[in-house]
Design an enzyme around this catalytic site. Sequence first.
Site, PDB file in Angstrom:
ATOM      1  N   SER A 138     -60.218 -38.286  74.398  1.00  0.00           N
ATOM      2  CA  SER A 138     -59.934 -37.309  75.426  1.00  0.00           C
ATOM      3  C   SER A 138     -59.200 -36.072  75.000  1.00  0.00           C
ATOM      4  CB  SER A 138     -59.113 -37.993  76.804  1.00  0.00           C
ATOM      5  OG  SER A 138     -58.541 -37.469  77.647  1.00  0.00           O
ATOM      6  N   TYR A 151     -51.760 -43.720  79.357  1.00  0.00           N
ATOM      7  CA  TYR A 151     -53.213 -43.453  78.866  1.00  0.00           C
ATOM      8  C   TYR A 151     -53.476 -42.482  77.572  1.00  0.00           C
ATOM      9  CZ  TYR A 151     -57.970 -41.878  79.600  1.00  0.00           C
ATOM     10  OH  TYR A 151     -59.300 -41.283  79.384  1.00  0.00           O
TER      11      TYR A 151
HETATM   12  O1  NJP Z   1     -65.190 -44.919  82.809  1.00  0.00           O
HETATM   13  P1  NJP Z   1     -65.814 -45.935  83.927  1.00  0.00           P
HETATM   14  P2  NJP Z   1     -65.709 -43.756  82.044  1.00  0.00           P
HETATM   15  N1  NJP Z   1     -64.764 -54.394  77.119  1.00  0.00           N
HETATM   16  O2  NJP Z   1     -64.949 -46.768  84.408  1.00  0.00           O
HETATM   17  C1  NJP Z   1     -66.588 -50.931  80.388  1.00  0.00           C
HETATM   18  C2  NJP Z   1     -63.058 -41.755  78.442  1.00  0.00           C
HETATM   19  N2  NJP Z   1     -62.548 -40.422  79.156  1.00  0.00           N
HETATM   20  O3  NJP Z   1     -67.089 -43.558  81.837  1.00  0.00           O
HETATM   21  O4  NJP Z   1     -66.527 -54.266  81.478  1.00  0.00           O
HETATM   22  C3  NJP Z   1     -66.103 -53.827  77.254  1.00  0.00           C
HETATM   23  O5  NJP Z   1     -66.768 -45.401  84.609  1.00  0.00           O
HETATM   24  C4  NJP Z   1     -66.812 -50.897  81.556  1.00  0.00           C
HETATM   25  O6  NJP Z   1     -67.673 -52.057  82.069  1.00  0.00           O
HETATM   26  P3  NJP Z   1     -67.033 -53.442  82.675  1.00  0.00           P
HETATM   27  C5  NJP Z   1     -62.575 -43.016  78.697  1.00  0.00           C
HETATM   28  O7  NJP Z   1     -61.046 -42.925  78.447  1.00  0.00           O
HETATM   29  C6  NJP Z   1     -63.114 -40.576  80.426  1.00  0.00           C
HETATM   30  O8  NJP Z   1     -65.036 -42.433  82.814  1.00  0.00           O
HETATM   31  O9  NJP Z   1     -68.231 -54.263  82.984  1.00  0.00           O
HETATM   32  N3  NJP Z   1     -66.300 -52.800  78.123  1.00  0.00           N
HETATM   33  C7  NJP Z   1     -67.651 -49.650  82.213  1.00  0.00           C
HETATM   34  O10 NJP Z   1     -68.840 -50.003  81.351  1.00  0.00           O
HETATM   35  C8  NJP Z   1     -63.348 -43.962  78.261  1.00  0.00           C
HETATM   36  O11 NJP Z   1     -62.989 -44.251  77.006  1.00  0.00           O
HETATM   37  C9  NJP Z   1     -62.680 -39.235  81.427  1.00  0.00           C
HETATM   38  O12 NJP Z   1     -66.237 -53.260  83.806  1.00  0.00           O
HETATM   39  C10 NJP Z   1     -65.465 -52.320  78.971  1.00  0.00           C
HETATM   40  C11 NJP Z   1     -66.958 -48.556  81.131  1.00  0.00           C
HETATM   41  O13 NJP Z   1     -66.011 -49.461  79.986  1.00  0.00           O
HETATM   42  C12 NJP Z   1     -64.801 -43.212  78.507  1.00  0.00           C
HETATM   43  O14 NJP Z   1     -64.400 -41.775  78.834  1.00  0.00           O
HETATM   44  C13 NJP Z   1     -61.747 -38.404  80.796  1.00  0.00           C
HETATM   45  C14 NJP Z   1     -64.222 -53.174  78.896  1.00  0.00           C
HETATM   46  C15 NJP Z   1     -65.917 -47.905  81.863  1.00  0.00           C
HETATM   47  O15 NJP Z   1     -66.577 -47.088  82.728  1.00  0.00           O
HETATM   48  C16 NJP Z   1     -65.691 -43.780  79.474  1.00  0.00           C
HETATM   49  O16 NJP Z   1     -65.093 -43.881  80.665  1.00  0.00           O
HETATM   50  C17 NJP Z   1     -61.546 -38.227  79.464  1.00  0.00           C
HETATM   51  C18 NJP Z   1     -63.873 -54.077  77.779  1.00  0.00           C
HETATM   52  N4  NJP Z   1     -62.614 -54.743  77.769  1.00  0.00           N
HETATM   53  C19 NJP Z   1     -61.951 -39.528  78.693  1.00  0.00           C
HETATM   54  N5  NJP Z   1     -63.484 -52.330  79.891  1.00  0.00           N
HETATM   55  C20 NJP Z   1     -62.966 -39.208  82.790  1.00  0.00           C
HETATM   56  N6  NJP Z   1     -63.843 -40.159  83.418  1.00  0.00           N
HETATM   57  O17 NJP Z   1     -62.480 -38.430  83.616  1.00  0.00           O
HETATM   58  C21 NJP Z   1     -64.171 -51.610  80.473  1.00  0.00           C
HETATM   59  O18 NJP Z   1     -60.837 -37.473  79.106  1.00  0.00           O
HETATM   60  N7  NJP Z   1     -65.186 -51.514  79.773  1.00  0.00           N
END
Ligand code: NJP
Length: 237
Positions: A138, A151
């Site tokens: 990030s 975070y």
């Molecule tokens: O998040 P979201 P983003 N094991 O919530 C999965 C970074 N980032 O796309 O497990 C396996 O829409 C979850 O699926 P489910 C952020 O920190 C973002 O925004 O079924 N999978 C879903 O597919 C992150 O590292 C922003 O609930 C797990 C996905 O992860 C990355 O971008 C800014 C899991 C999350 O989808 C993607 O985030 C920034 C587990 N234990 C960095 N837990 C931003 N959005 O503004 C969750 O600087 N998932």
Amino acid sequence: NDQVAIITGASRGIGKEIASKLAEQGMKLAIVGSSNEINETAKELQQKGFPDVLAIQADISNEDQVHSMIEQTLQQYNQIDLLVNNAGLGLFKSIEETSFADWKRLFEVNVQGVFLGVKAILPHMKERKSGTIITIASDVARYTIPNGAAYTATKYAVQGFSGSIAQEVREYGIRVGTVNPGMVDTYIAGSKQGLAEKKDWLQVEDVANAVVYMASAPKHMLIDEIVLHPFVQNYPI
Ligand code: NJP
């Protein structure tokens, strides 16, 4: 292009778009998520015309499940060229509101999850003397934000981890980098993708394009970090 990619957290948000863009490049995919939603996403991608999408339901903070995720992918495709450590949790609360359980879960997924994925895949990549590992960290890994201490701490952690292993594995021809987005319109921390107030934020395809660019760099080139922000984001450095 017979290359194979594993993308964690690909059921929605940034990871889903990364999967779609890598499939457009002709890559075969294993997509990972902890809930059943991952199976729906795999079906959607297949319906878009990408048959080689293996859905794996796994929690990346669990060592056995991470091993199984790598094994299932190797069984299906025999090789893995790219690991995208994208799965992550967001938490935007004051330190008073952040419980120890919140802190631990954030580190389990955002940091431990990356550690376990890299540990599990390295023997295969070392043997092939090739591979790329990209972690979505990030832009907060370069500065600090209020109401995001836990975070921010996890993203500093993976930034340091990624930089260190990049140096350890370069002798095996393995490239390691991070993509560091600012505010992206996704589902993070209980948000919804597509809300009007987020229309000027980064879009998921902006981040996915950065991943494709990093992953498809020619062999002689290492892009170790990409940082991208929405123009409207005002942040302190
Ligand atoms: O998040 P979201 P983003 N094991 O919530 C999965 C970074 N980032 O796309 O497990 C396996 O829409 C979850 O699926 P489910 C952020 O920190 C973002 O925004 O079924 N999978 C879903 O597919 C992150 O590292 C922003 O609930 C797990 C996905 O992860 C990355 O971008 C800014 C899991 C999350 O989808 C993607 O985030 C920034 C587990 N234990 C960095 N837990 C931003 N959005 O503004 C969750 O600087 N998932």
